[in-house]
Design a protein around this motif. Sequence first.
Motif, PDB file in Angstrom:
ATOM      1  N   LEU A  29       2.132   7.243  -8.667  1.00  0.00           N
ATOM      2  CA  LEU A  29       2.620   5.919  -9.050  1.00  0.00           C
ATOM      3  C   LEU A  29       3.599   5.986 -10.229  1.00  0.00           C
ATOM      4  O   LEU A  29       4.073   4.951 -10.690  1.00  0.00           O
ATOM      5  CB  LEU A  29       1.431   5.012  -9.408  1.00  0.00           C
ATOM      6  CG  LEU A  29       0.497   4.657  -8.247  1.00  0.00           C
ATOM      7  CD1 LEU A  29      -0.758   3.949  -8.764  1.00  0.00           C
ATOM      8  CD2 LEU A  29       1.217   3.793  -7.208  1.00  0.00           C
ATOM      9  N   ASN A  30       3.851   7.202 -10.705  1.00  0.00           N
ATOM     10  CA  ASN A  30       4.766   7.401 -11.841  1.00  0.00           C
ATOM     11  C   ASN A  30       4.350   6.589 -13.069  1.00  0.00           C
ATOM     12  O   ASN A  30       5.185   5.988 -13.757  1.00  0.00           O
ATOM     13  CB  ASN A  30       6.211   7.051 -11.458  1.00  0.00           C
ATOM     14  CG  ASN A  30       6.753   7.935 -10.354  1.00  0.00           C
ATOM     15  OD1 ASN A  30       6.578   9.145 -10.407  1.00  0.00           O
ATOM     16  ND2 ASN A  30       7.375   7.349  -9.347  1.00  0.00           N
ATOM     17  N   LEU A  31       3.067   6.570 -13.333  1.00  0.00           N
ATOM     18  CA  LEU A  31       2.561   5.776 -14.450  1.00  0.00           C
ATOM     19  C   LEU A  31       2.775   6.487 -15.779  1.00  0.00           C
ATOM     20  O   LEU A  31       2.765   7.713 -15.851  1.00  0.00           O
ATOM     21  CB  LEU A  31       1.070   5.477 -14.252  1.00  0.00           C
ATOM     22  CG  LEU A  31       0.711   4.631 -13.029  1.00  0.00           C
ATOM     23  CD1 LEU A  31      -0.799   4.433 -12.945  1.00  0.00           C
ATOM     24  CD2 LEU A  31       1.418   3.276 -13.074  1.00  0.00           C
ATOM     25  N   LYS A  32       2.940   5.689 -16.812  1.00  0.00           N
ATOM     26  CA  LYS A  32       3.044   6.207 -18.180  1.00  0.00           C
ATOM     27  C   LYS A  32       2.020   5.500 -19.083  1.00  0.00           C
ATOM     28  O   LYS A  32       2.081   5.610 -20.301  1.00  0.00           O
ATOM     29  CB  LYS A  32       4.452   5.945 -18.742  1.00  0.00           C
ATOM     30  CG  LYS A  32       5.581   6.542 -17.902  1.00  0.00           C
ATOM     31  CD  LYS A  32       5.660   8.055 -18.054  1.00  0.00           C
ATOM     32  CE  LYS A  32       6.907   8.629 -17.386  1.00  0.00           C
ATOM     33  NZ  LYS A  32       6.852   8.595 -15.928  1.00  0.00           N
ATOM     34  N   SER A  33       1.129   4.769 -18.462  1.00  0.00           N
ATOM     35  CA  SER A  33       0.169   3.924 -19.177  1.00  0.00           C
ATOM     36  C   SER A  33      -1.136   4.672 -19.458  1.00  0.00           C
ATOM     37  O   SER A  33      -1.459   5.658 -18.798  1.00  0.00           O
ATOM     38  CB  SER A  33      -0.133   2.695 -18.322  1.00  0.00           C
ATOM     39  OG  SER A  33      -0.540   3.105 -17.016  1.00  0.00           O
ATOM     40  N   PRO A  34      -1.933   4.176 -20.417  1.00  0.00           N
ATOM     41  CA  PRO A  34      -3.281   4.713 -20.604  1.00  0.00           C
ATOM     42  C   PRO A  34      -4.125   4.425 -19.361  1.00  0.00           C
ATOM     43  O   PRO A  34      -3.800   3.527 -18.571  1.00  0.00           O
ATOM     44  CB  PRO A  34      -3.816   3.933 -21.817  1.00  0.00           C
ATOM     45  CG  PRO A  34      -2.616   3.352 -22.474  1.00  0.00           C
ATOM     46  CD  PRO A  34      -1.627   3.108 -21.384  1.00  0.00           C
ATOM     47  N   ARG A  78      -9.322  14.667 -13.302  1.00  0.00           N
ATOM     48  CA  ARG A  78      -8.890  15.693 -12.351  1.00  0.00           C
ATOM     49  C   ARG A  78      -8.884  15.182 -10.914  1.00  0.00           C
ATOM     50  O   ARG A  78      -8.195  15.729 -10.061  1.00  0.00           O
ATOM     51  CB  ARG A  78      -9.768  16.943 -12.465  1.00  0.00           C
ATOM     52  CG  ARG A  78     -11.227  16.653 -12.205  1.00  0.00           C
ATOM     53  CD  ARG A  78     -12.138  17.868 -12.383  1.00  0.00           C
ATOM     54  NE  ARG A  78     -13.513  17.427 -12.283  1.00  0.00           N
ATOM     55  CZ  ARG A  78     -14.096  17.104 -11.140  1.00  0.00           C
ATOM     56  NH1 ARG A  78     -13.421  17.172 -10.009  1.00  0.00           N
ATOM     57  NH2 ARG A  78     -15.341  16.691 -11.115  1.00  0.00           N
ATOM     58  N   MET A  79      -9.642  14.120 -10.651  1.00  0.00           N
ATOM     59  CA  MET A  79      -9.672  13.544  -9.304  1.00  0.00           C
ATOM     60  C   MET A  79      -8.840  12.270  -9.187  1.00  0.00           C
ATOM     61  O   MET A  79      -8.812  11.642  -8.144  1.00  0.00           O
ATOM     62  CB  MET A  79     -11.112  13.225  -8.893  1.00  0.00           C
ATOM     63  CG  MET A  79     -11.925  14.445  -8.547  1.00  0.00           C
ATOM     64  SD  MET A  79     -13.611  13.971  -8.147  1.00  0.00           S
ATOM     65  CE  MET A  79     -13.352  12.923  -6.735  1.00  0.00           C
ATOM     66  N   SER A  80      -8.174  11.894 -10.258  1.00  0.00           N
ATOM     67  CA  SER A  80      -7.319  10.696 -10.212  1.00  0.00           C
ATOM     68  C   SER A  80      -5.905  10.986 -10.683  1.00  0.00           C
ATOM     69  O   SER A  80      -5.012  10.164 -10.532  1.00  0.00           O
ATOM     70  CB  SER A  80      -7.939   9.571 -11.049  1.00  0.00           C
ATOM     71  OG  SER A  80      -8.340  10.025 -12.318  1.00  0.00           O
ATOM     72  N   GLU A  81      -5.698  12.182 -11.215  1.00  0.00           N
ATOM     73  CA  GLU A  81      -4.389  12.563 -11.739  1.00  0.00           C
ATOM     74  C   GLU A  81      -3.298  12.456 -10.669  1.00  0.00           C
ATOM     75  O   GLU A  81      -2.186  12.015 -10.930  1.00  0.00           O
ATOM     76  CB  GLU A  81      -4.444  13.991 -12.287  1.00  0.00           C
ATOM     77  CG  GLU A  81      -3.123  14.475 -12.847  1.00  0.00           C
ATOM     78  CD  GLU A  81      -3.210  15.879 -13.420  1.00  0.00           C
ATOM     79  OE1 GLU A  81      -2.269  16.271 -14.129  1.00  0.00           O
ATOM     80  OE2 GLU A  81      -4.214  16.588 -13.156  1.00  0.00           O
ATOM     81  N   GLN A  82      -3.633  12.858  -9.430  1.00  0.00           N
ATOM     82  CA  GLN A  82      -2.622  12.831  -8.358  1.00  0.00           C
ATOM     83  C   GLN A  82      -2.100  11.415  -8.120  1.00  0.00           C
ATOM     84  O   GLN A  82      -0.916  11.196  -7.841  1.00  0.00           O
ATOM     85  CB  GLN A  82      -3.209  13.384  -7.061  1.00  0.00           C
ATOM     86  CG  GLN A  82      -4.254  12.482  -6.405  1.00  0.00           C
ATOM     87  CD  GLN A  82      -5.162  13.230  -5.458  1.00  0.00           C
ATOM     88  OE1 GLN A  82      -6.110  13.888  -5.865  1.00  0.00           O
ATOM     89  NE2 GLN A  82      -4.862  13.116  -4.175  1.00  0.00           N
ATOM     90  N   PHE A  83      -2.974  10.408  -8.261  1.00  0.00           N
ATOM     91  CA  PHE A  83      -2.558   9.018  -8.040  1.00  0.00           C
ATOM     92  C   PHE A  83      -1.758   8.494  -9.234  1.00  0.00           C
ATOM     93  O   PHE A  83      -0.820   7.715  -9.064  1.00  0.00           O
ATOM     94  CB  PHE A  83      -3.782   8.145  -7.763  1.00  0.00           C
ATOM     95  CG  PHE A  83      -4.627   8.678  -6.623  1.00  0.00           C
ATOM     96  CD1 PHE A  83      -4.096   8.786  -5.340  1.00  0.00           C
ATOM     97  CD2 PHE A  83      -5.933   9.084  -6.838  1.00  0.00           C
ATOM     98  CE1 PHE A  83      -4.854   9.292  -4.301  1.00  0.00           C
ATOM     99  CE2 PHE A  83      -6.704   9.586  -5.799  1.00  0.00           C
ATOM    100  CZ  PHE A  83      -6.162   9.693  -4.535  1.00  0.00           C
TER     101      PHE A  83
END
Length: 267
Positions: free
Chosen positions: A57-62, A48-53
């Motif tokens: 970064l438009n990540l799709k990775s684990p 919940r505190m890293s979701e924004q980043f």
Amino acid sequence: MTQKLIAIDLDGTTLNGSSLISPKTKDVLQRATKAGHIVSIATGRPFRMSEQFYRQLNLKSPMVNFNGALVHLPYQHWLQESETLFSRDIVFDILAQKDALQLDYIAAENRDTFFVDRIDFEDAYLFSNEKPTEANLLENLKTNPTSMLVQTNNDMAETVTNQLVQQYSDYVDVSTWGGPKAILEIVAKGIEKAHGVKIIADSFQIDRQNIIAFGDEHNDVEMLDYAGWGVAMANGSEGAKAAANDITEKTNDEDGLADYLEKYLAI
């Protein structure tokens, strides 16, 4: 170039001193992704505190949260997902020592819930702008948590860490967050970021030698040591620098990660 797994810490590494991703850092990490590399966040923060980043970064990775206690593919079912819990009895035991340890607050959480011992403290940002309510007071904790956070004064951080390690070292590990406040995270024994990074690397069949990791703090040491190429930030702790293969020329406030990665990947 061979596909790399790029494991990035957030605080003190990818984020600048204002806890933001600079335009240059975003650009370089997105170019790395477009070049076929896998960028994975490995942080002590909860999702919940890293979701924004992750979204920025438009990540799709684990990604790795809670220093390795949660390894997951956000928004998707992932067979390799891993979540490691510890006994809630430890939470209540530490709560009983709150005054003696000079703790500002105590929080416990897992992937979906968080609980805190008081609702009147100023650092509500820790809960993603959700102000704590009576419903999520620590007394309502009914399940075993993935992680605990405790905050103390900067000059007490080492003392508190040592006392917690002395009492609970058979069950949990204690590490410090990077950043201006003395926040300590407690997770199950043997859990660290390297554990999570290995799960991700194995899932993509990426050899250890093709992992490059960036970090700055005590909780990054095992990851920097495990990665085929560990890079400590110029602003990093002595322990992080000692574990790394190299050190960035610039700090996190000077786009040190982006500057290094751009040259390393020749992108």
